[in-house]
Design an enzyme around this catalytic site. Structure first.
Site, short mmCIF file in Angstrom:
data_model
loop_
_atom_site.label_atom_id
_atom_site.label_comp_id
_atom_site.label_asym_id
_atom_site.label_seq_id
_atom_site.Cartn_x
_atom_site.Cartn_y
_atom_site.Cartn_z
CE LYS A 113 50.68 25.10 76.97
NZ LYS A 113 49.26 25.39 77.00
CE LYS A 194 52.37 26.35 69.67
NZ LYS A 194 51.24 25.70 70.19
CE LYS A 197 47.22 31.68 73.09
NZ LYS A 197 45.95 31.39 72.47
P1 TYM Z 1 45.34 27.12 71.51
O1 TYM Z 1 44.52 28.10 72.28
O2 TYM Z 1 46.77 26.97 71.87
O3 TYM Z 1 45.28 27.46 69.97
C1 TYM Z 1 44.04 27.62 69.30
C2 TYM Z 1 44.13 27.08 67.89
O4 TYM Z 1 45.14 27.75 67.14
C3 TYM Z 1 46.02 26.80 66.57
N1 TYM Z 1 47.38 27.37 66.55
C4 TYM Z 1 48.18 27.40 65.48
N2 TYM Z 1 48.01 26.96 64.23
C5 TYM Z 1 49.04 27.15 63.37
N3 TYM Z 1 50.21 27.75 63.68
C6 TYM Z 1 50.42 28.21 64.94
N4 TYM Z 1 51.56 28.82 65.25
C7 TYM Z 1 49.38 28.04 65.90
N5 TYM Z 1 49.25 28.38 67.21
C8 TYM Z 1 48.03 27.95 67.60
C9 TYM Z 1 45.93 25.58 67.47
O5 TYM Z 1 46.31 24.41 66.80
C10 TYM Z 1 44.47 25.59 67.85
O6 TYM Z 1 43.69 24.96 66.86
N6 TYM Z 1 44.02 22.69 73.45
C11 TYM Z 1 43.62 23.75 72.54
C12 TYM Z 1 42.28 24.35 72.87
C13 TYM Z 1 41.14 23.39 72.97
C14 TYM Z 1 40.48 22.75 71.90
C15 TYM Z 1 39.43 21.98 72.49
C16 TYM Z 1 40.68 22.74 70.51
C17 TYM Z 1 40.52 23.02 74.14
N7 TYM Z 1 39.48 22.17 73.83
C18 TYM Z 1 38.58 21.20 71.71
C19 TYM Z 1 39.82 21.94 69.74
C20 TYM Z 1 38.79 21.20 70.34
C21 TYM Z 1 44.67 24.86 72.60
O7 TYM Z 1 45.34 25.03 73.58
O8 TYM Z 1 44.64 25.69 71.52
#
Ligand code: TYM
Length: 332
Positions: A113, A194, A197
């Site tokens: 990022k 990957k 969005k």
């Molecule tokens: P975020 O918002 O980027 O994504 C949310 C969840 O979706 C999964 N994900 C994917 N899985 C498979 N293939 C993909 N292309 C893909 N894109 C996204 C992510 O692995 C995630 O599980 N840091 C985290 C948010 C967060 C969080 C937490 C998660 C903040 N606090 C505590 C778990 C526990 C994030 O940015 O996810």
């Protein structure tokens, strides 16, 4: 498995994709029946990059409605906004003070990022400490996430261990709960990245609210590997393997079954079937989403979820502060 504490979160920054659904949300729904689940919209994480206020508000409500639309039952799982539970910011700060610069510098998500940017917010750097706090506040055992969050989970485990070692056994060391198929759904135009969005090409991802026609178009245009066999081989055939993972998660068929079913058939037929499978999973979600948004119910769901979450989170923060030597405010 005995009843476990489960927590996970999604950022309200843009449209959710099929990657979010397959990598994380399918497991949110599956776990709610047996476990004590907390699912949040991580708005405090979203502001680690600039957000337009109206968009943040809209997207936070949209993600909350999608949580319910994909099948989460607010009577079972607590659904809430991170900013409604103050303990996140409080334990987030404490976890920041326990983190080392070196370990935060090693986070690949931060490196990705921050790459090529002149000004990188300090919040983007300390983000994993806040994520650790999110998880540790609930004495969470299982964290359903996609593959890309594994490194943040490792850091969370290290921080929990470090805290317990320094201040006495207080926090639970969590484990990632990652799907066997679909842990990393790849971009439709480039299977080395990957699905995300934030990709500027909307053809590279399927948004959960894309129309059926758009979904069909995007899948028919998805890049495919050379050859014509439908075989699961992520190293040699990453694009078709990605479509197979999507198909498997949307139909419940195993990768082996899919391989057998499509023996001797070309990519064209397979892609049509993948598109129909995705449409048939997303159409009912979209109908439910529209109903929930129209009902205005989401505010009540979020209020109730935050009350349930706060009760647990406040207790942990008190224990943490007591263990560290803070003078606690007197209880009435
Ligand atoms: P975020 O918002 O980027 O994504 C949310 C969840 O979706 C999964 N994900 C994917 N899985 C498979 N293939 C993909 N292309 C893909 N894109 C996204 C992510 O692995 C995630 O599980 N840091 C985290 C948010 C967060 C969080 C937490 C998660 C903040 N606090 C505590 C778990 C526990 C994030 O940015 O996810």
């Amino acid at each position: 498995m005995s009843k476990q504490r489960v927590l996970s979160g999604i950022q309200p920054s843009g449209k959710l994709t099929l990657g979010n659904y397959i990598g994380a949300m399918i497991n949110y729904v599956a776990l709610q029946h047996e476990h004590d689940c907390y699912y949040m919209i991580v708005d405090l994480h979203a502001i680690t990059v600039p957000q337009e206020p109206a968009a943040l508000r809209e997207q936070s409500e949209a993600v909350a409605a999608l949580f319910v639309a994909v099948g989460l039952d607010p009577a079972k799982a607590a659904i809430f906004l991170q900013s409604h539970v103050r303990a996140h910011a409080e334990l987030g700060w404490i976890m920041t003070t326990l983190s080392y610069m070196g370990e935060l510098e090693r986070m690949t998500q931060f490196k990705d990022k921050a790459a090529g940017k002149d000004a990188v917010g300090a919040g983007l750097f300390t983000y994993p400490a806040l994520m650790a706090a999110d998880i540790l506040l609930y004495k969470t055992k299982l964290v359903p996430v996609g593959e890309d969050q594994k490194q943040h989970l490792e850091l969370t485990r290290d921080l929990a261990g470090r805290f317990n070692h320094r201040f006495g056994e207080t926090l639970v060391v969590p484990e990632p709960f990652i799907p066997k198929v679909g842990a990393r759904i790849m971009s439709l135009d480039d299977a080395t990245k990957k699905m995300s969005k934030s990709n500027p090409n909307p053809g590279s991802y399927i948004a959960l609210l894309d129309s059926p026609d758009d979904i069909r178009k995007k899948i028919s245009r998805a890049k495919t590997d050379l050859g014509r066999e439908i075989v699961f081989d992520p190293a040699e055939k990453p694009e078709i393997s990605n479509l197979m993972s999507i198909f498997s998660q949307c139909t419940g068929k195993s990768l082996d079954e899919i391989q057998k079913d499509y023996e001797g058939q070309g990519y064209g037929t397979f892609k049509k079937d993948v598109a129909e499978a995705v449409v048939s999973v997303l159409e009912p979600i979209q109908r439910k989403y529209a109903d929930i948004r129209a009902s205005g119910e989401i505010h009540r769901i979020l209020k109730d979820g935050a009350e349930r979450a706060s009760a647990v989170a406040e207790t942990t923060v008190r224990e943490v502060k007591e263990a560290m030597g803070f003078v606690l405010p007197a209880r009435d």
